[in-house]
Each structure stands twice: as structure tokens, then as C-alpha cells.
Design a protein around this motif. Structure first.
Motif: not given
Length: 199
Positions: A83-88, A106-119, A131-140
Motif C-alpha cells: 500500500a503506497p502513502p496516501i495524499s491528495a 487513527a487511520i482516518c486522522s492520518v489520511a486527512r492530515s496527509n490531504g486524503g478524503r475520508v468516507l 465520525v469526527k474524522h470523516a469528510d463524508v458519512i455513508c450511513y448504513v
């Protein structure tokens, strides 16, 4: 006689899972529409897609990761050695059915801090640590271990703990793959051509 009882049990399980998709997700977008939109947009911007979940949720996301690769997306399972590093402009799809897990947080926080979008996929969209680490929530809207104790107290549940949520993820992801293939213009032959031959 046994085959009839097996078919009846299978039908009851499938009916419980199917019932999830008739529930309202307001004010959140329907999960199928949201996932197809996010993945189509990610493909258009040549983003890589990363996927992560714990336990059985994680197994469902691994299955989706495989199919996204078959659809021609650059998809990666978090913690795989390649798996490569995540970025924008990359996209992380993570699942926390009960609302939060320390690893998902932790993973969502790292992804966002590196410019990734989090679903974030979850059955608890209004609360939970992830929930607080997400850009978008997918409710199931399915039962998870966060709310299974009441039904377990009444009788033995057909789908215990988080099984209903996990089964719903499997079905949801199959619908996503079908709709996304159409949206991306991927023929069945092209999808099949990307399946591994090292088996």
C-alpha cells in the motif's frame, strides 16, 4: 425437507439484509448513490482508493478492494505491504459500524492530515469517535454490536452482533460494483481481464 428448511433460513437472512435498503437514511444521502458518486469522482481525478475496516467489516472491504481493482481503479488495502502513502487527491473508505474503533480513528486522522478524503461507513452517523474524522458519512442503517443487546435479550437473533451490518455491506458493495461499472463504462470483459491469473 432439509433443503426446504435451508432455503427458508437463507430466505429469512436475505430478507433481513434486504430490509436495510428500504430504510430512510435522511438527512444522509442513500449509501449506494453516495459511494458510486465518490468513487466515480475519485476515478475521474485519478485518485487512489484506500480501504480499511476491522474484523468482518474489514473482510467486506477487502472484497470491495478486489473488485475496484477489477474495475480499473488503483485500490489498496490499508496494512498491505504494497500500500503506497496516501495524499491528495486520494480517497480512504473506512468502516466503523458501531461508530468508532481506535484503529479506524487513527487511520482516518492520518489520511486527512496527509490531504486524503475520508468516507466513513457507519450505522451510528450521529455519534462515535470515528465520525469526527470523516469528510463524508455513508450511513448504513443496520444493527451492529452497538445496539444488539435488546434484540438478543428477547430471543436468539438470526443475525447476531454486527452480522446484519456486515451482510448489508456485502450487498451494498455488490450494488456499487454493478453501478460503478456502468458509470465508468467498463464492460464485463474488461473487468474480467483484470482478474489475477496467478491462482
Amino acid at each position: 425437507m432439509a433443503s426446504q428448511s435451508h432455503a427458508s433460513l437463507a430466505s429469512r437472512i436475505c430478507s433481513e439484509i434486504a430490509s436495510i435498503f428500504s430504510k430512510s437514511t435522511q438527512p444522509h444521502a442513500p449509501p449506494l448513490d453516495l459511494l458510486v458518486s465518490e468513487l466515480s469522482t475519485a476515478a475521474a481525478r485519478k485518485a487512489r482508493v484506500f480501504l480499511y475496516g476491522v474484523g468482518r467489516e474489514g473482510l467486506m472491504l477487502k472484497a470491495l478492494c478486489m473488485r475496484l481493482a477489477h474495475l480499473g481503479l488503483s485500490s489498496h488495502q490499508v496494512f498491505d505491504m504494497n500500500a503506497p502513502p496516501i495524499s491528495a487527491p486520494d480517497l480512504l473508505i473506512a468502516s466503523a459500524g458501531p461508530g468508532g474503533f481506535s484503529t479506524v480513528d487513527a487511520i482516518c486522522s492520518v489520511a486527512r492530515s496527509n490531504g486524503g478524503r475520508v468516507l466513513l461507513l457507519t450505522a451510528q452517523p450521529e455519534n462515535g469517535s470515528s465520525v469526527k474524522h470523516a469528510d463524508v458519512i455513508c450511513y448504513v442503517p443496520a444493527q451492529t454490536m452497538a445496539n444488539d443487546e435488546e434484540s438478543a435479550a428477547e430471543c436468539r437473533p438470526l443475525l447476531p452482533m454486527g452480522s446484519l451490518y456486515e451482510g448489508a455491506l456485502f450487498v451494498l458493495f455488490e450494488m456499487v460494483v454493478y453501478r460503478l461499472g456502468e458509470a465508468l463504462g467498463e464492460s464485463p470483459e474488461a473487468v474480467r481481464s483484470r482478474h489475477t491469473n496467478l491462482e
